[in-house]
Design a protein around this motif. Structure first.
Motif, mmCIF file in Angstrom:
data_model
loop_
_atom_site.group_PDB
_atom_site.id
_atom_site.type_symbol
_atom_site.label_atom_id
_atom_site.label_comp_id
_atom_site.label_asym_id
_atom_site.label_seq_id
_atom_site.Cartn_x
_atom_site.Cartn_y
_atom_site.Cartn_z
ATOM 1 N N ILE A 1 0.820 -1.210 0.000
ATOM 2 C CA ILE A 1 0.000 0.000 0.000
ATOM 3 C C ILE A 1 0.854 1.260 0.000
ATOM 4 O O ILE A 1 0.562 2.216 -0.734
ATOM 5 N N ALA A 2 1.892 1.279 0.829
ATOM 6 C CA ALA A 2 2.674 2.512 0.971
ATOM 7 C C ALA A 2 4.134 2.181 1.246
ATOM 8 O O ALA A 2 4.534 2.040 2.399
ATOM 9 N N ALA A 3 4.916 2.034 0.180
ATOM 10 C CA ALA A 3 6.347 1.801 0.326
ATOM 11 C C ALA A 3 7.029 2.099 -1.004
ATOM 12 O O ALA A 3 6.371 2.156 -2.057
ATOM 13 N N THR A 4 8.319 2.318 -0.933
ATOM 14 C CA THR A 4 9.093 2.528 -2.156
ATOM 15 C C THR A 4 10.151 1.454 -2.326
ATOM 16 O O THR A 4 10.942 1.512 -3.261
ATOM 17 N N ASP A 5 10.169 0.501 -1.406
ATOM 18 C CA ASP A 5 11.059 -0.636 -1.525
ATOM 19 C C ASP A 5 10.505 -1.759 -0.660
ATOM 20 O O ASP A 5 9.529 -1.579 0.060
ATOM 21 N N GLY A 6 11.126 -2.931 -0.738
ATOM 22 C CA GLY A 6 10.648 -4.076 0.032
ATOM 23 C C GLY A 6 10.134 -5.171 -0.874
ATOM 24 O O GLY A 6 9.767 -4.943 -2.038
ATOM 25 N N LEU A 7 10.092 -6.372 -0.348
ATOM 26 C CA LEU A 7 9.662 -7.523 -1.135
ATOM 27 C C LEU A 7 8.202 -7.411 -1.544
ATOM 28 O O LEU A 7 7.836 -7.703 -2.695
ATOM 29 N N GLY A 8 7.355 -7.013 -0.613
ATOM 30 C CA GLY A 8 5.937 -6.851 -0.937
ATOM 31 C C GLY A 8 5.706 -5.735 -1.936
ATOM 32 O O GLY A 8 4.887 -5.872 -2.863
ATOM 33 N N TYR B 1 10.382 -14.011 -6.213
ATOM 34 C CA TYR B 1 10.206 -13.236 -4.980
ATOM 35 C C TYR B 1 9.373 -14.014 -3.967
ATOM 36 O O TYR B 1 9.681 -14.027 -2.767
ATOM 37 N N VAL B 2 8.311 -14.659 -4.436
ATOM 38 C CA VAL B 2 7.488 -15.467 -3.530
ATOM 39 C C VAL B 2 8.308 -16.628 -2.975
ATOM 40 O O VAL B 2 8.245 -16.930 -1.767
ATOM 41 N N ALA B 3 9.076 -17.279 -3.831
ATOM 42 C CA ALA B 3 9.924 -18.388 -3.371
ATOM 43 C C ALA B 3 10.968 -17.890 -2.374
ATOM 44 O O ALA B 3 11.270 -18.568 -1.378
ATOM 45 N N TRP B 4 11.510 -16.705 -2.604
ATOM 46 C CA TRP B 4 12.524 -16.139 -1.708
ATOM 47 C C TRP B 4 11.914 -15.801 -0.345
ATOM 48 O O TRP B 4 12.524 -16.045 0.695
#
Length: 272
Positions: A216-223, A241-244
């Motif tokens: 919803i509110a980020a500029t980085d991160g796995l999600g 990414y899901v596997a990681w």
């Protein structure tokens, strides 16, 4: 004839049976991917293993042209920092609340009803409130993780505290122990192993709240990355990414289990 319920696999067979579902899933995926790409080479739903490998190479081992960062590792560092802070805060609050409500009847009468009500509130429902209160920065994301799993940890530790035999408390008081000594020397040592178990059980929910906040509110991160590339149907990025994330969750759980065995061997004789 030996009944199925009494048949126990050997260690080798157990390992083979554990690996078999993953092999079958990979085989099914490979066949389905080949079939779709044979029909449409531009299909993005089921990318080939070579396409997934190219995406991993690009995200993990080639610097981003704009930022110079290795995208996968930068996203991983951001997500693990948020998750770690949120879980650490939740574990601390959960231990304090669980111990105090389980050991001190006056505190239990005051805070248990509130804890029960808070545990029934869907954490994602208060995410907009957290963004309003804390802004769109890191505090809101960490707060969501903490608020999401603190009630579970607290109530689990409260139950564990209440399960401790009253005879232990009576003996401690007979020997002259005051309230703080009983808490620190009788209750706390028995709750710390349970705390690690509670954290392990709550990590799945912690990952859920982390990914929701990042989406919803980020500029980085796995999600954030997963929800960013979904606009382009980049399954070659989403699947790794899901596997990681799954692998990270497994490694964190294994690390916590190892920490519990090392610190509290008397609690883990039966294994976990």
């Amino acid at each position: 004839m030996k009944r199925l319920i009494n048949q126990t696999p050997t260690p080798g067979l157990r390992l083979a049976l554990g690996i078999l579902p993953f092999v079958l899933l990979l085989l099914v995926y490979l066949l389905a991917s080949d079939a779709r790409l044979a029909e449409n080479p531009n299909d993005k739903l089921l990318p080939s293993f070579s396409q997934i490998g190219d995406a991993i190479q690009r995200m993990a081992f080639e610097p981003n042209r704009r930022t110079g960062e290795y995208q996968l590792w930068a996203d991983t560092a951001s997500s693990l920092t948020r998750l770690g802070l949120g879980v650490l805060l939740a574990a601390s609050l959960g231990l304090i609340l669980g111990l105090s409500t389980g050991a001190l009847p006056m505190v239990s009468a005051l805070t248990s009803p509130l804890l029960t009500v808070v545990s029934l509130i869907p954490p994602l429902a208060i995410l907009p409130i957290l963004f309003i209160v804390f802004g769109l920065g890191e505090p809101a994301k960490v707060a969501l993780i903490a608020l999401g799993i603190t009630p579970f940890i607290a109530r689990d530790l409260q139950r564990r505290t209440l399960e401790i035999p009253m005879e232990q408390l009576v003996k401690a008081q007979t020997l002259g122990a005051n309230t703080s000594q009983i808490i620190c020397r009788v209750l706390l040592p028995q709750l710390l192993p349970r705390l690690i178990d509670s954290v392990r059980l709550s990590l799945g929910a912690g990952w859920l709240f982390l990914i929701a906040a990042e989406a919803i509110a980020a500029t980085d991160g796995l999600g954030y990355r997963i929800f960013l590339v979904r606009r382009y149907m980049s399954m070659d990025v989403i699947l790794p990414y899901v596997a990681w994330i799954t692998l990270l969750a497994f490694m964190i759980d294994a690390a916590l289990a190892g920490l519990s065995r090392r610190l509290f061997p008397w609690q883990n004789k039966g294994g976990h």
